[in-house]
Enzyme design. Structure first.
Site, short mmCIF file in Angstrom:
data_model
loop_
_atom_site.label_atom_id
_atom_site.label_comp_id
_atom_site.label_asym_id
_atom_site.label_seq_id
_atom_site.Cartn_x
_atom_site.Cartn_y
_atom_site.Cartn_z
N ASP A 6 0.79 -1.24 0.00
CA ASP A 6 0.00 0.00 0.00
C ASP A 6 0.82 1.28 0.00
OD1 ASP A 6 -1.85 -2.00 0.26
OD2 ASP A 6 -2.69 -1.31 2.15
N LYS A 25 -6.52 -4.88 -3.02
CA LYS A 25 -7.13 -5.54 -1.86
C LYS A 25 -8.17 -4.62 -1.21
CE LYS A 25 -3.34 -4.44 1.40
NZ LYS A 25 -4.07 -3.59 2.30
N VAL A 34 3.25 0.30 4.20
CA VAL A 34 2.57 1.05 5.26
C VAL A 34 1.14 0.53 5.46
CG1 VAL A 34 3.91 3.13 4.79
CG2 VAL A 34 1.74 2.81 3.58
N CYS A 56 -1.86 -2.44 7.93
CA CYS A 56 -1.84 -3.37 6.80
C CYS A 56 -0.61 -4.29 6.83
CB CYS A 56 -1.95 -2.62 5.49
SG CYS A 56 -3.57 -1.86 5.31
N GLN A 84 8.70 -13.10 21.62
CA GLN A 84 8.35 -14.49 21.91
C GLN A 84 9.00 -15.46 20.91
OE1 GLN A 84 4.11 -15.06 23.08
NE2 GLN A 84 3.84 -12.92 22.46
N1 TIU Z 1 -2.55 0.25 4.35
C1 TIU Z 1 -2.97 0.54 5.57
O1 TIU Z 1 -2.25 0.40 6.55
N2 TIU Z 1 -4.26 1.07 5.68
C2 TIU Z 1 -4.66 1.89 6.70
O2 TIU Z 1 -5.81 2.31 6.74
N3 TIU Z 1 -3.71 2.22 7.61
C3 TIU Z 1 -3.84 3.08 8.66
O3 TIU Z 1 -2.91 3.16 9.45
N4 TIU Z 1 -4.94 3.82 8.77
#
Ligand code: TIU
Length: 236
Positions: A22, A127, A155, A160, A200
């Protein structure tokens, strides 16, 4: 072996995929979905440069590359109402934003940032959820390519990236999360998110930085690519 937490990671480039999660304008640029949720998008910018370098190294090493994009169909039929209701009411998924309709497939903001644009032959998985497996062909791509190891970047670390790593872990994949190539809007979530992966005894996987991964790829590449004595003899 890549030096990693909680233990060295036995990278096999033939069985590994680089997954870029993403890295979309809607998350990284001001005015997109990320900011509409109240986030400071500048926190994510620091990921772009190290990830670009890692992407180049993985391309050079011939590693399978898979980009993902979170987003929805223009009619929002794949967006659960519960997800639609989140965030600032005037800037929800499907609403007009500075880069087109927010998080809608085909819009400028939904696409990947220019620095990490996919090259021909690289997979792009759209996705509808936070995890890469839910409602997508991601699992089929991995199976067809004989992938067992995921080098995970993108990110956000705690959303995600974590969801995908947890889903992958339950499906039997070994996940190496690259610490400087994942990013969060929240520095504390970044730190704890990474700790949670390796805690862990590696409950969800391994954590290493991009220098460690690139060093290993360069040495692998040097071994594979080094001409044999016979080859040198022929060349002379
Ligand atoms: N790609 C992803 O992490 N989508 C989100 O909505 N992330 C947030 O941190 N909001």
């Amino acid at each position: 072996m890549i030096p990693a937490q909680p233990a060295p990671f036995p990278l096999d480039p033939d069985s590994a995929a680089l997954v870029l999660i993403d890295m979309q304008r809607d998350f990284l640029l001001p005015g997109g979905f990320g900011e509409s949720l109240g986030n400071d998008v500048s926190q994510l910018q620091r990921v772009v440069e190290p990830l670009r370098t890692l992407l180049e190294a993985c391309r050079a090493a011939g590693i399978t590359i898979i980009h993902t994009r979170e987003g929805h169909l223009p009619d929002l039929s794949d967006c659960p109402p519960a997800k639609l209701r989140r965030g600032n009411p005037s800037q929800r998924i499907g609403d007009p934003g500075p880069y087109g309709r927010i998080l809608i497939r085909g819009e400028y903001g939904h696409d990947l940032v220019d620095e990490l644009a996919p090259e021909p032959g690289e997979h792009v998985v759209d996705k509808p959820g936070k995890g890469a497996f839910y409602g997508t062909e991601f699992g089929d791509i991995l199976e067809r390519a004989g992938i067992t190891q995921l080098i995970v970047t993108g990110v956000t670390t705690e959303v995600c990236v974590h969801t995908t790593v947890r889903e992958a872990n339950d499906r039997g994949y070994d996940c190496l999360v690259v610490s400087d190539c994942v990013g969060s809007y929240f520095p504390e979530f970044q730190k704890v998110g990474l700790q949670m992966v390796a805690a862990q005894g590696g409950i969800f996987g391994w954590v290493a930085d991009s220098d460690a991964v690139i060093s290993e790829l360069s040495s692998e590449f040097a071994v594979v690519g080094a001409p044999t004595d016979e080859a040198w003899a022929v060349a002379r």
